[in-house]
Design an enzyme around this catalytic site. Structure first.
Site, mmCIF file in Angstrom:
data_model
loop_
_atom_site.group_PDB
_atom_site.id
_atom_site.type_symbol
_atom_site.label_atom_id
_atom_site.label_comp_id
_atom_site.label_asym_id
_atom_site.label_seq_id
_atom_site.Cartn_x
_atom_site.Cartn_y
_atom_site.Cartn_z
ATOM 1 N N LYS A 1 -7.294 5.189 0.969
ATOM 2 C CA LYS A 1 -7.582 4.380 2.145
ATOM 3 C C LYS A 1 -8.503 3.220 1.819
ATOM 4 C CE LYS A 1 -7.684 3.265 6.486
ATOM 5 N NZ LYS A 1 -6.483 2.646 7.093
ATOM 6 N N ASN B 1 -18.437 8.112 -7.262
ATOM 7 C CA ASN B 1 -17.342 7.237 -6.849
ATOM 8 C C ASN B 1 -17.461 5.929 -7.614
ATOM 9 O OD1 ASN B 1 -16.722 9.172 -4.977
ATOM 10 N ND2 ASN B 1 -17.334 7.964 -3.190
ATOM 11 N N GLY B 2 -16.316 5.327 -7.964
ATOM 12 C CA GLY B 2 -16.348 4.036 -8.630
ATOM 13 C C GLY B 2 -15.907 4.120 -10.075
ATOM 14 N N ARG C 1 -9.336 9.136 2.815
ATOM 15 C CA ARG C 1 -9.593 8.112 1.800
ATOM 16 C C ARG C 1 -8.647 8.231 0.619
ATOM 17 N NH1 ARG C 1 -14.935 5.986 2.445
ATOM 18 N NH2 ARG C 1 -15.087 5.520 0.236
ATOM 19 N N CYS D 1 -11.962 8.227 -3.182
ATOM 20 C CA CYS D 1 -12.984 9.229 -3.491
ATOM 21 C C CYS D 1 -13.925 9.409 -2.298
ATOM 22 C CB CYS D 1 -13.800 8.883 -4.723
ATOM 23 S SG CYS D 1 -12.851 8.742 -6.238
ATOM 24 N N GLU E 1 4.925 -6.968 6.040
ATOM 25 C CA GLU E 1 4.132 -5.820 6.456
ATOM 26 C C GLU E 1 5.037 -4.628 6.796
ATOM 27 O OE1 GLU E 1 0.928 -3.364 7.633
ATOM 28 O OE2 GLU E 1 1.155 -5.045 6.233
ATOM 29 N N LYS F 1 4.871 -0.977 4.934
ATOM 30 C CA LYS F 1 4.682 0.294 5.634
ATOM 31 C C LYS F 1 5.759 1.295 5.239
ATOM 32 C CE LYS F 1 0.972 -0.253 7.679
ATOM 33 N NZ LYS F 1 0.626 -1.032 6.492
ATOM 34 N N GLU G 1 5.004 2.571 1.730
ATOM 35 C CA GLU G 1 3.801 3.401 1.650
ATOM 36 C C GLU G 1 4.028 4.820 2.155
ATOM 37 O OE1 GLU G 1 -0.095 0.619 2.359
ATOM 38 O OE2 GLU G 1 1.228 0.897 4.069
#
Length: 609
Positions: free
Chosen positions: A604, A98-99, A27, A2, A482, A486, A489
């Site tokens: 993000k 946000n939240g 984000r 957000c 990792e 990647k 994602e």
């Protein structure tokens, strides 16, 4: 996740709000909206899509005004849709948030009993109605917002405008990031500094519980107890150019190629020194480091993988027991606290909700000393920690972490070496060897980036598959983890990583000619073991893609494609082997036509639990 942007000025703020939202797109979000006070009336636009669509609608409607709030939403309560997009309104009051409001159900029940009707599925709408309810009594939007915030439980940042007071914005934060931008005769607020660099570099970082009354030439901050307080103004070191793409196609590509510079900046104080100093981590570091007997690392996602690499370093080089916990799990199990353990938290943003909660839990359990490794100097995690190390990676816009990860590894190498030195496990000769290796690291990484054309060819083959395996041994196993993350994602190819020695304990059943297998093959003590594991793959018809050191004596053959990087880099090898895996995910995603910087369903900065 957000994003909030708010402004009160003597000029049209709509372009400023929309540009701020564009700079917060990294984000992650699924809808966007804006509310402007125009001639004493609220005008609201919302879009269940990208900021570009909101901007087009704004231009078509000729939306303009001096005061407004804007928002990009990442769905938590309620599906992505226009009705759930922010801002939410109640009787001339508009709110963005946000939240997560944890007690929204209880508040909703009380508000319904008072006659309020709800038109969305969000937890945010309760804030708008709650502020409106208090405004009927307080007759002042600042007081009403403070009263409403006092009833909210959870993590949140909010911005409020009301049509009856067109030169005023009220903002508040509790557990979610929010900062102010101070202009000349105008004031701003946003979720992070990148949204405000277009208008000012003068920033104020709010504390937990702060509620702020923003007006054009005045602002007032009240703390959680309602007391009027002063918060210092900081001059941001970021520039607008730092969050621009430049010649690159995507931010992820830009950030992959920024890694030599990011590492050089992170290591600057070390490579220009003659010795390693514990003061790199803070004034109190010598005392704290001398008293610890173990290390506990708390992190999520990519940062967790950095922590797993660090466990190998810390135990082997510093001789300290080290455990690594997934932050989102740590506080929900019965663990055995050790007050003499150094708690190390790792986060790119410093606002990761799970990591902050895990640190607070560790404190309650009796852990006394904590160190934050972070990329954002004024973040919540840094402010909560006794010691800190800033990675100096610069803004990371792409959702998939790249330069944040490699600079975190660099910071963890430094921590390992400092702890080893303080424990008498690092000779002066070895110390100089490590410093020299760190000086050479950016150049070595620049050399590794030259394999991109070969990685592109691999990516064309990977893009045709739906599954992949990644193998590593020892300290390179978390690098395999990792690499798999990647690929998942960004390309949406299902990928799993295993210690190569575990193949015969189950995963080998998956291997056939349709399963590409990536092997990380540094020239270390486990190379011969890894070669045996690779033979197990070839015997089942699996196609191997091998990242090898130049001195690994591996070459391409039928069913085996090898890319050589540099000579073996010792303890720094994991950093160098990470980069080709980032490039593989990036180029596979390009072949598949994916939105690289904004992968589906991801954000993000994960600022909610």
């Amino acid at each position: 996740m957000c994003g909030i942007v708010a402004a009160v000025a003597g000029r049209n703020v709509v372009p400023l709000l929309l540009e701020g939202l564009r700079r917060l797109e990294y984000r992650g979000y699924d809808s966007a909206g804006v509310a402007i006070v125009v001639d004493g009336k609220l005008q609201r636009l919302r879009s269940a899509g990208r900021v570009a669509e909101l901007a087009a609608a704004s231009e078509q409607s000729k939306l303009a005004g001096n005061t407004g709030i804007a928002h990009t939403r990442w769905a938590t309560h309620g599906a992505p849709s226009e009705k759930n997009a922010h801002p939410h309104v109640s009787g001339g009051i508009a709110v963005v948030h946000n939240g997560i409001i944890e007690n929204h159900d209880d508040i909703r029940t009380k508000l319904r009993a008072c006659g309020y009707r709800f038109t969305s599925d969000t937890d945010t709408e309760v804030i708008a109605h709650l502020v409106h309810k208090h405004a009927q009594v307080a007759k002042d939007i600042f007081a009403a917002t403070r009263a409403a915030v006092a009833e909210l439980q959870g993590a949140f940042a909010i911005a409020v405008v009301v049509e009856s007071e067109p030169q005023r914005v009220i903002v508040a934060r509790q557990g979610a990031p929010l900062l102010l931008g101070v202009g000349t005769g105008e004031m701003f607020a946003a979720s992070d500094a990148s949204a405000l660099l277009q208008v000012t570099r003068r920033m104020i970082y709010l504390e937990e519980g702060d509620v702020v009354d923003l007006q054009r030439d005045h602002f007032e901050v009240r703390d959680a107890g309602g007391q009027k307080v002063e918060r210092p103004i900081h001059l941001s070191e970021l520039t607008a150019d730092a969050v621009d793409l430049g010649p690159y196609r995507h931010f992820m590509q830009k950030e992959i190629f920024e890694q030599p510079g990011a590492l050089a900046n992170t290591l600057e104080m070390v490579v220009n020194a003659q010795s390693l100093s514990p003061q790199l981590f803070g004034v109190e570091a010598p005392k704290i480091f001398s008293e610890i007997d173990s290390v506990l690392i708390l992190a999520c996602g990519t940062s967790y993988h950095a922590g797993v690499v660090a466990r190998y370093w810390i135990e082997a080089i510093a001789g300290l027991p080290c455990s690594v916990e997934i932050a989102s799990e740590y506080r929900y199990r019965a663990s055995v606290p050790n007050p003499r353990a150094l708690v190390v938290t790792i986060s790119q943003s410093g606002e990761t909700a799970d990591t902050i909660a895990a640190l607070n839990f560790a404190r309650k359990q009796g852990h006394k000393s904590c160190l934050s490794i972070c990329n954002v100097p004024e973040s919540a995690l840094v402010r909560l920690s006794d010691l800190r190390f800033l990675t100096r990676a610069g803004p990371e816009i792409g959702v998939a972490s790249t330069k944040a990860f490699t600079t975190q590894l660099a910071a963890l190498v430094l921590l390992t070496l400092v702890l080893a030195k303080m424990r008498g496990r690092l000779s002066a000769e070895k110390e100089q060897e490590f410093i020299q290796a760190l000086r050479h690291l950016p150049a070595a990484l620049s050399h590794v980036l030259q394999v991109e054309p070969q990685i592109k060819e691999w990516a064309k083959k990977f893009a045709a598959h739906d599954h992949a395996l990644f193998l590593g041994r020892g300290i390179h196993y978390p690098i395999a983890l990792e690499g798999a993350l990647k690929l998942k994602e960004i390309s949406y190819i299902h990928a799993e990583a295993y210690p190569a020695g575990e193949l015969k304990h189950g995963p080998l059943a998956l291997v056939d000619k349709e399963m590409p297998v990536v092997a990380i093959a540094p020239n270390d003590a486990l190379l011969e073991k890894l070669k045996s594991n690779m033979q197990e793959v070839r015997a089942r018809g699996g196609q191997l893609y091998v990242l090898a050191d130049q001195d690994s004596r591996l070459s391409s053959s039928e069913g085996v494609e090898v890319i050589t990087l540099t000579d073996h880099a010792g303890i720094l090898s994991p950093i160098l082997h990470t980069v080709p895996l980032q490039l593989l995910a990036y180029h596979a995603a390009l072949v598949r036509g994916n939105d690289v910087d904004k992968p589906r369903n991801l954000a993000k900065s994960v600022t909610v639990e």
